[in-house]
Design a protein around this motif. Structure first.
Motif, PDB file in Angstrom:
ATOM      1  N   ALA A   1       0.730  -1.216   0.066  1.00  0.00           N
ATOM      2  CA  ALA A   1      -0.158   0.027   0.006  1.00  0.00           C
ATOM      3  C   ALA A   1       0.783   1.380  -0.051  1.00  0.00           C
ATOM      4  CB  ALA A   1      -0.908   0.113   1.219  1.00  0.00           C
ATOM      5  N   LEU A   2       2.111   1.076   0.748  1.00  0.00           N
ATOM      6  CA  LEU A   2       2.972   2.256   0.863  1.00  0.00           C
ATOM      7  C   LEU A   2       3.448   2.362  -0.515  1.00  0.00           C
ATOM      8  CD1 LEU A   2       4.936   4.144   2.400  1.00  0.00           C
ATOM      9  CD2 LEU A   2       6.516   2.128   2.263  1.00  0.00           C
ATOM     10  N   GLY A   3       3.785   1.347  -1.316  1.00  0.00           N
ATOM     11  CA  GLY A   3       4.445   1.442  -2.638  1.00  0.00           C
ATOM     12  C   GLY A   3       3.502   2.323  -3.582  1.00  0.00           C
ATOM     13  N   ILE A   4       2.264   2.015  -3.316  1.00  0.00           N
ATOM     14  CA  ILE A   4       1.063   2.604  -4.181  1.00  0.00           C
ATOM     15  C   ILE A   4       0.998   4.056  -3.827  1.00  0.00           C
ATOM     16  CG2 ILE A   4      -1.564   2.360  -4.515  1.00  0.00           C
ATOM     17  CD1 ILE A   4      -1.406  -0.708  -4.132  1.00  0.00           C
ATOM     18  N   VAL A   5       1.005   4.510  -2.876  1.00  0.00           N
ATOM     19  CA  VAL A   5       1.030   5.914  -2.659  1.00  0.00           C
ATOM     20  C   VAL A   5       2.054   6.524  -3.151  1.00  0.00           C
ATOM     21  CG1 VAL A   5       0.842   7.264  -0.754  1.00  0.00           C
ATOM     22  CG2 VAL A   5      -0.290   5.235  -0.485  1.00  0.00           C
ATOM     23  N   LEU A   6       3.316   5.955  -3.081  1.00  0.00           N
ATOM     24  CA  LEU A   6       4.564   6.665  -3.511  1.00  0.00           C
ATOM     25  C   LEU A   6       4.391   6.836  -5.107  1.00  0.00           C
ATOM     26  CD1 LEU A   6       7.418   4.993  -1.365  1.00  0.00           C
ATOM     27  CD2 LEU A   6       6.500   7.406  -1.385  1.00  0.00           C
ATOM     28  N   ARG A   7       4.030   5.742  -5.628  1.00  0.00           N
ATOM     29  CA  ARG A   7       4.008   5.992  -7.062  1.00  0.00           C
ATOM     30  C   ARG A   7       2.839   6.317  -7.797  1.00  0.00           C
ATOM     31  NH1 ARG A   7       4.166   2.286 -11.025  1.00  0.00           N
ATOM     32  NH2 ARG A   7       2.267   2.743 -11.881  1.00  0.00           N
ATOM     33  N   GLY A   8       1.721   6.309  -7.086  1.00  0.00           N
ATOM     34  CA  GLY A   8       0.671   6.969  -7.774  1.00  0.00           C
ATOM     35  C   GLY A   8       0.691   8.416  -7.506  1.00  0.00           C
ATOM     36  N   ALA A   9       0.629   8.928  -6.352  1.00  0.00           N
ATOM     37  CA  ALA A   9       0.983  10.091  -6.008  1.00  0.00           C
ATOM     38  C   ALA A   9       2.086  10.993  -6.774  1.00  0.00           C
ATOM     39  CB  ALA A   9       1.076  10.593  -4.655  1.00  0.00           C
ATOM     40  N   ASN A  10       3.154  10.389  -6.928  1.00  0.00           N
ATOM     41  CA  ASN A  10       4.248  11.210  -7.615  1.00  0.00           C
ATOM     42  C   ASN A  10       4.146  11.251  -9.021  1.00  0.00           C
ATOM     43  OD1 ASN A  10       6.333  12.001  -5.366  1.00  0.00           O
ATOM     44  ND2 ASN A  10       5.817   9.916  -4.654  1.00  0.00           N
ATOM     45  N   PHE A  11       3.478   9.864  -9.389  1.00  0.00           N
ATOM     46  CA  PHE A  11       3.313  10.212 -10.960  1.00  0.00           C
ATOM     47  C   PHE A  11       2.220  11.207 -11.230  1.00  0.00           C
ATOM     48  CE2 PHE A  11       1.070   8.657 -14.729  1.00  0.00           C
ATOM     49  CZ  PHE A  11       2.360   8.675 -15.618  1.00  0.00           C
ATOM     50  N   ALA A  12       1.052  11.331 -10.400  1.00  0.00           N
ATOM     51  CA  ALA A  12       0.380  12.416 -10.606  1.00  0.00           C
ATOM     52  C   ALA A  12       0.861  13.959 -10.513  1.00  0.00           C
ATOM     53  CB  ALA A  12      -1.032  12.363  -9.593  1.00  0.00           C
ATOM     54  N   LEU A  13       1.757  13.767  -9.301  1.00  0.00           N
ATOM     55  CA  LEU A  13       2.432  15.116  -9.096  1.00  0.00           C
ATOM     56  C   LEU A  13       3.383  15.676  -9.968  1.00  0.00           C
ATOM     57  CD1 LEU A  13       2.406  14.917  -5.224  1.00  0.00           C
ATOM     58  CD2 LEU A  13       0.707  16.125  -6.518  1.00  0.00           C
ATOM     59  N   ARG A  14       4.173  14.794 -10.431  1.00  0.00           N
ATOM     60  CA  ARG A  14       5.628  15.066 -10.868  1.00  0.00           C
ATOM     61  C   ARG A  14       5.224  15.825 -12.421  1.00  0.00           C
ATOM     62  NH1 ARG A  14       9.263  10.456 -13.717  1.00  0.00           N
ATOM     63  NH2 ARG A  14       7.499   9.465 -14.928  1.00  0.00           N
ATOM     64  N   LYS A  15       4.176  15.473 -13.118  1.00  0.00           N
ATOM     65  CA  LYS A  15       3.883  16.230 -14.250  1.00  0.00           C
ATOM     66  C   LYS A  15       3.753  17.718 -14.191  1.00  0.00           C
ATOM     67  CE  LYS A  15       0.791  14.397 -17.043  1.00  0.00           C
ATOM     68  NZ  LYS A  15       1.828  13.731 -18.001  1.00  0.00           N
ATOM     69  N   ASP A  16       3.213  17.963 -12.844  1.00  0.00           N
ATOM     70  CA  ASP A  16       2.863  19.374 -12.639  1.00  0.00           C
ATOM     71  C   ASP A  16       3.849  20.275 -11.829  1.00  0.00           C
ATOM     72  OD1 ASP A  16       0.527  19.971 -14.541  1.00  0.00           O
ATOM     73  OD2 ASP A  16      -0.191  18.235 -13.146  1.00  0.00           O
ATOM     74  N   ALA A  17       4.908  19.213 -11.149  1.00  0.00           N
ATOM     75  CA  ALA A  17       5.489  20.167 -10.208  1.00  0.00           C
ATOM     76  C   ALA A  17       6.442  20.980 -11.036  1.00  0.00           C
ATOM     77  CB  ALA A  17       6.483  18.798  -9.922  1.00  0.00           C
ATOM     78  N   ALA A  18       6.483  22.457 -10.272  1.00  0.00           N
ATOM     79  CA  ALA A  18       7.298  23.528 -10.998  1.00  0.00           C
ATOM     80  C   ALA A  18       8.668  23.245 -11.352  1.00  0.00           C
ATOM     81  CB  ALA A  18       6.863  24.747 -10.045  1.00  0.00           C
ATOM     82  N   ARG A  19       9.201  22.919 -10.017  1.00  0.00           N
ATOM     83  CA  ARG A  19      10.743  22.944 -10.149  1.00  0.00           C
ATOM     84  C   ARG A  19      11.502  21.709 -10.705  1.00  0.00           C
ATOM     85  NH1 ARG A  19      10.267  26.657  -6.023  1.00  0.00           N
ATOM     86  NH2 ARG A  19       9.766  25.177  -4.631  1.00  0.00           N
ATOM     87  N   ALA A  20      12.554  21.580 -11.392  1.00  0.00           N
ATOM     88  CA  ALA A  20      13.101  20.380 -11.842  1.00  0.00           C
ATOM     89  C   ALA A  20      13.637  19.465 -10.646  1.00  0.00           C
ATOM     90  CB  ALA A  20      14.448  20.841 -12.659  1.00  0.00           C
ATOM     91  N   GLY A  21      14.035  19.989  -9.407  1.00  0.00           N
ATOM     92  CA  GLY A  21      14.575  19.308  -8.354  1.00  0.00           C
ATOM     93  C   GLY A  21      13.213  18.684  -7.904  1.00  0.00           C
ATOM     94  N   ALA A  22      12.231  18.984  -7.591  1.00  0.00           N
ATOM     95  CA  ALA A  22      10.971  18.513  -7.070  1.00  0.00           C
ATOM     96  C   ALA A  22      10.509  17.375  -8.124  1.00  0.00           C
ATOM     97  CB  ALA A  22      10.081  19.579  -7.020  1.00  0.00           C
ATOM     98  N   ARG A  23      10.468  17.554  -9.370  1.00  0.00           N
ATOM     99  CA  ARG A  23      10.396  16.756 -10.373  1.00  0.00           C
ATOM    100  C   ARG A  23      11.056  15.324 -10.215  1.00  0.00           C
ATOM    101  NH1 ARG A  23       9.520  19.904 -15.959  1.00  0.00           N
ATOM    102  NH2 ARG A  23       8.817  21.270 -14.363  1.00  0.00           N
ATOM    103  N   HIS A  24      12.425  15.871  -9.929  1.00  0.00           N
ATOM    104  CA  HIS A  24      13.385  14.674  -9.906  1.00  0.00           C
ATOM    105  C   HIS A  24      13.032  13.872  -8.789  1.00  0.00           C
ATOM    106  CE1 HIS A  24      17.033  13.010 -11.198  1.00  0.00           C
ATOM    107  NE2 HIS A  24      17.422  12.905  -9.944  1.00  0.00           N
ATOM    108  N   LEU A  25      12.729  14.411  -7.560  1.00  0.00           N
ATOM    109  CA  LEU A  25      12.553  13.768  -6.464  1.00  0.00           C
ATOM    110  C   LEU A  25      11.264  12.871  -6.701  1.00  0.00           C
ATOM    111  CD1 LEU A  25      13.204  13.031  -3.307  1.00  0.00           C
ATOM    112  CD2 LEU A  25      11.476  15.208  -2.944  1.00  0.00           C
ATOM    113  N   SER A  26      10.333  13.410  -7.090  1.00  0.00           N
ATOM    114  CA  SER A  26       9.018  12.956  -7.413  1.00  0.00           C
ATOM    115  C   SER A  26       9.199  11.558  -8.257  1.00  0.00           C
ATOM    116  CB  SER A  26       8.061  13.939  -8.224  1.00  0.00           C
ATOM    117  OG  SER A  26       6.940  13.836  -7.458  1.00  0.00           O
ATOM    118  N   GLY A  27       9.904  11.801  -9.326  1.00  0.00           N
ATOM    119  CA  GLY A  27      10.296  10.802 -10.215  1.00  0.00           C
ATOM    120  C   GLY A  27      11.042   9.580  -9.562  1.00  0.00           C
TER     121      GLY A  27
END
Lengths: 335, 467
Positions: free
Chosen positions: A93-119
């Motif tokens: 379940a933890l993995g599902i949260v990590l991947r789902g949320a970060n996949f959704a968030l990373r597209k719209d993350a503003a900064r490259a650093g945040a996008r990288h961490l999200s990925g």
């Protein structure tokens, strides 16, 4: 065949569909993680992103469907599974949260650093969930989940069979997604990426073959009765599975989209049903049978009826989505 | 014997309840955005198409992106909940899975359908024809209602369990999952929640544009951004007041213990005062402090001061809600906020009727800018009332929460991980929504890619328009 058998078949069908679609999503996460630095990895990542975006939520719902069908149809077994396998299933379940949320968030993350961490978190989640789900399945196969009380919370999933099955799930996902991505690259005439993912599909396929053998060897040492059942009853399915996936690799290389999807689905289905057939009629080997673990008959019948409704509703909706997608009516919106 | 079991509370109960409460309270924030925001976005879409209004279309389009993001995060946190039903409460699914599990299967399908339709809607802005796109979006709010119906049905069943009989051996017999779905608590609980979702989504979206309005961005974009969602919420609010009142009276008859905790009724009898806040002492079953309005509780419950209200004295201490103060305070907070919102809506209605515009008053605007957050506080408080108020029962008067909790170790660890993870997730979601909003603000409305336009020949730059 009783209604409870029917519900069990629905469960295995849901596992099969989830393995064909969801597992491939996780595999894509693995390739995303391994794509290398920002500059080097940008092209494969872009392809992965386009391929996953419109479908990942829908694929994901099969897992939810699996969970709720399990607890509605076989509440007793569900309670036992969730108690003994508390740790791997929490981690899944933890993995599902990590991947789902970060996949959704990373597209719209503003900064490259945040996008990288999200990925990066997206990739970690993509490793964690299939491994843990596979390891939990290994715990069931090796009869480590008692129908009453709580089994050993650690060895139930940290044992040779579980680890081998967990890694096998990872490798299968990696193989499937690489094969699908070869097709995506082919469709877009991206020659370099086509080669890139073809190499990876080959590597993942080879790893999967080794892990499959390892899982069988471990199962033989761990739980001889289950191993014998695999060898006695479901060996034809193992053969079909291996050939199906080999054919997938060859067809993907040629860019035969429809053929690849059919052989991939057949191969994965055969491997999932290897387990299902070997374990029948047990819900929890070798303690609780489908018959004994089943909830009320009337509920089983409603579940079956609802499953038919679900197919009738979801089928056309999915067709609509794919049809619009193929006609180029759907596209990224920057509005 | 009852006392003994109660005293020996399982060690996992507190972390399990905390984790369930926390993840539910997180998920419930996203639910209105999945249930009600699509309807609001479709209203703007319709207005845009009908009157060739590009501002309304821009709003619809942006709201669809926000809905898509919150929908995705909600998909994830909803999955966690379906895991937790078994991970934390195996005793519930073991014994009652076949009685109340069916609505979750319905929800699974509704969710699937909504995911597909939302994907079609969001990715259809550029290339589909306007009205085709609109009609493909129309089913979304209805599918969302089916989803809300199933989850609320399962929760209502926990309050008024039906569809089974317990025989002399304690076994469940005569199971009927359809009776369980259409249980007594369902109609009012469903109405209450759906209205709350429309209020939360409406007030929240409006409050974003009210903030912009207060900062001087008084253009048509902000005006519509306030008027469309605020009107939706304004219609829902008085209806909610009526439904909320009905539920309270319904509870007084059907879940009297919960009602007694909500209103801190200690001794049964007529002429009950309405007590605002105050502190309840469970040792002596008395209330200290707070504001007392004599007789009002009896009047609200049954129309006269002679109305008998059941008190906490009728149930044994171990069968009372585990924390009466929490239930009572949350109830007062919810009702207080609802009353404030009714006033706000009345103000809006009068002002709009007279001038056809957003009210000018600073006080109105300041309150309206907080209305979204306030509605969410009320939703959380209401959820606490219904869940904590049902304790110590997980299935009302049938199964105790302490009997349903897992025996597995490690719940404190999982709760801690969930806390940290969700904090990061919340921060990430808010950051991304803010980034979206900043990006939109940089785009001049006229320069944004035109909806339903021809497919662009070349890929557009990531951020068109002036900086």
């Amino acid at each position: 065949m009783t209604a409870a058998d029917g519900t069990a078949v629905i469960l295995v069908i849901a596992v099969t569909i989830y393995a064909c679609t969801g597992l491939a999503d996780y595999g894509a996460g693995l390739w995303d993680l391994l794509a290398g630095g920002r500059a080097r990895g940008s092209r494969p990542r872009a392809l992965i992103d386009t391929a996953l975006t419109p479908i990942w939520e829908a694929n994901h719902v099969w897992l939810v469907f699996l969970l709720v069908t399990c607890w509605t149809g076989f509440g007793l077994a569900f309670g036992s599974l969730m108690s003994t396998l508390f740790i791997p299933l929490s981690l899944a379940a933890l993995g599902i949260v990590l991947r789902g949320a970060n996949f959704a968030l990373r597209k719209d993350a503003a900064r490259a650093g945040a996008r990288h961490l999200s990925g990066w978190l997206f990739g970690i989640g993509s490793l964690l969930t299939p491994f843990c789900l596979g390891a939990a399945l290994g715990g069931v196969m090796t009869a480590r989940v008692p129908s009453e009380g709580v089994g050993d919370q650690l060895t139930s999933w940290l044992n040779p069979t579980s680890i081998a099955v967990g890694l096998l799930a990872l490798a299968m996902g990696a193989f499937l997604s690489a094969s699908y991505l070869v097709l995506e690259a082919h469709r877009r005439d991206l020659v370099a990426l086509r080669h890139y993912f073809r190499v990876r599909a080959g590597a993942a396929g080879a790893a999967g073959l080794v892990l499959g053998v390892a899982a069988l060897v471990a199962l033989r040492a761990d739980e001889r009765e289950m191993f014998d059942r695999v060898m006695d009853r479901s060996w034809p399915l193992v053969v079909v599975g291996v050939f199906g996936l080999a054919a997938t690799f060859l067809l993907a290389g040629r860019g035969a989209a429809r053929g690849t999807r059919i052989t991939a689905a057949a191969g994965v289905a055969a491997l999932v049903w290897t387990w299902g057939v070997a374990q029948y009629p047990y819900l929890l080997p070798f303690q609780l049978t489908i018959e004994d673990g089943a909830g009320a008959e009337v509920t089983q019948r409603w579940l079956l009826a609802w499953f038919v409704v679900a197919l009738l509703v979801i089928g056309p909706a999915l067709l609509l989505l794919y049809a619009l997608d193929q006609r180029g009516a759907l596209g990224e919106d920057d509005g | 014997m009852g006392d003994l079991i109660w005293a020996a509370e399982p060690a996992q109960l507190l972390p399990a309840r905390s984790q369930m409460a926390f993840t539910l309270m997180f998920h419930i924030i996203l639910v209105p955005m999945g249930v009600a925001l699509p309807a609001i976005m479709l209203i703007a879409n319709y207005k845009g198409l009908r009157h060739g209004d590009s501002v309304a279309l821009t709003l619809a389009r942006r709201w669809s992106h926000a809905a898509g993001l919150t929908f995705a995060v909600g998909a994830v946190s909803g999955t966690v909940l379906s895991f937790e039903m078994g991970l934390l409460w195996p005793g519930l699914t073991r014994k009652y899975g076949d009685v109340f599990g069916l609505p979750f299967a319905i929800e699974g399908v509704a969710f699937f359908l909504e995911a597909i339709l939302v994907a079609v809607y969001i990715y259809g802005w550029q290339r589909l024809r306007g009205w085709t796109h609109f009609w493909l979006g129309v089913p979304i709010p209805f599918v969302a209602l089916v989803g809300a119906f199933s989850i609320i049905s399962a929760n209502a069943w926990m309050n008024t369990p039906e569809g089974f009989t317990v025989d002399s051996n304690g076994q469940l017999v005569d199971i009927d999952p359809i009776d369980a779905i259409f249980n007594k608590a369902l109609p009012l609980e469903m109405a209450h929640f759906v209205l709350a979702a429309y209020m939360a989504a409406g007030f929240t979206v409006a409050s974003i544009y009210v903030v912009g309005w207060l900062r001087g961005r008084r253009d048509r974009y902000h005006r519509l951004g306030i008027l469309i969602p605020f009107t939706v919420a304004a219609i829902a609010t008085p209806a909610q007041f009526a439904v909320g009142d009905s539920i309270a009276r319904w509870l007084a008859n059907n879940q009297p213990t919960k009602f007694a905790a909500m209103e801190v009724v200690t001794e049964s009898g007529p002429d009950q005062p309405e007590i605002l806040f105050g502190r309840y002492d469970e040792q002596t079953n008395t209330v200290s402090g707070g504001i007392r309005i004599p007789g009002l509780n009896s009047i609200l419950t049954g129309g006269s001061r002679d109305t008998n209200v059941t008190g906490l004295d009728t149930v044994a201490p171990q069968d009372r809600p585990s924390n009466v103060d929490i239930v009572h305070w949350c109830f007062d907070i919810m009702v207080g906020i609802a009353s404030l919102l009714v006033l706000l809506v009345a103000w809006f209605a009068i002002a709009y009727w007279r001038r056809r515009d957003v009210p000018r008053s600073k006080l109105f605007l300041w309150t309206a800018s907080a209305a979204g957050a306030l509605t969410y506080v009320a939703i959380e408080a209401g959820w606490i009332v219904t869940e904590v108020g049902r304790q110590p029962w997980i299935v009302y008067e049938v199964e105790r929460t302490s009997d349903a909790v897992t025996q597995a170790d490690g719940v404190w660890v999982s709760f801690t991980v969930v806390l940290v993870l969700y904090a990061v997730l919340a921060a990430g979601t808010v950051a991304v929504l803010r980034a979206m909003s900043r990006r939109w603000r940089r785009q001049d409305v006229a320069d944004a890619a035109v909806p339903y336009g021809p497919r662009p020949a070349a890929p557009e730059p990531a951020e068109p328009g002036p900086r």
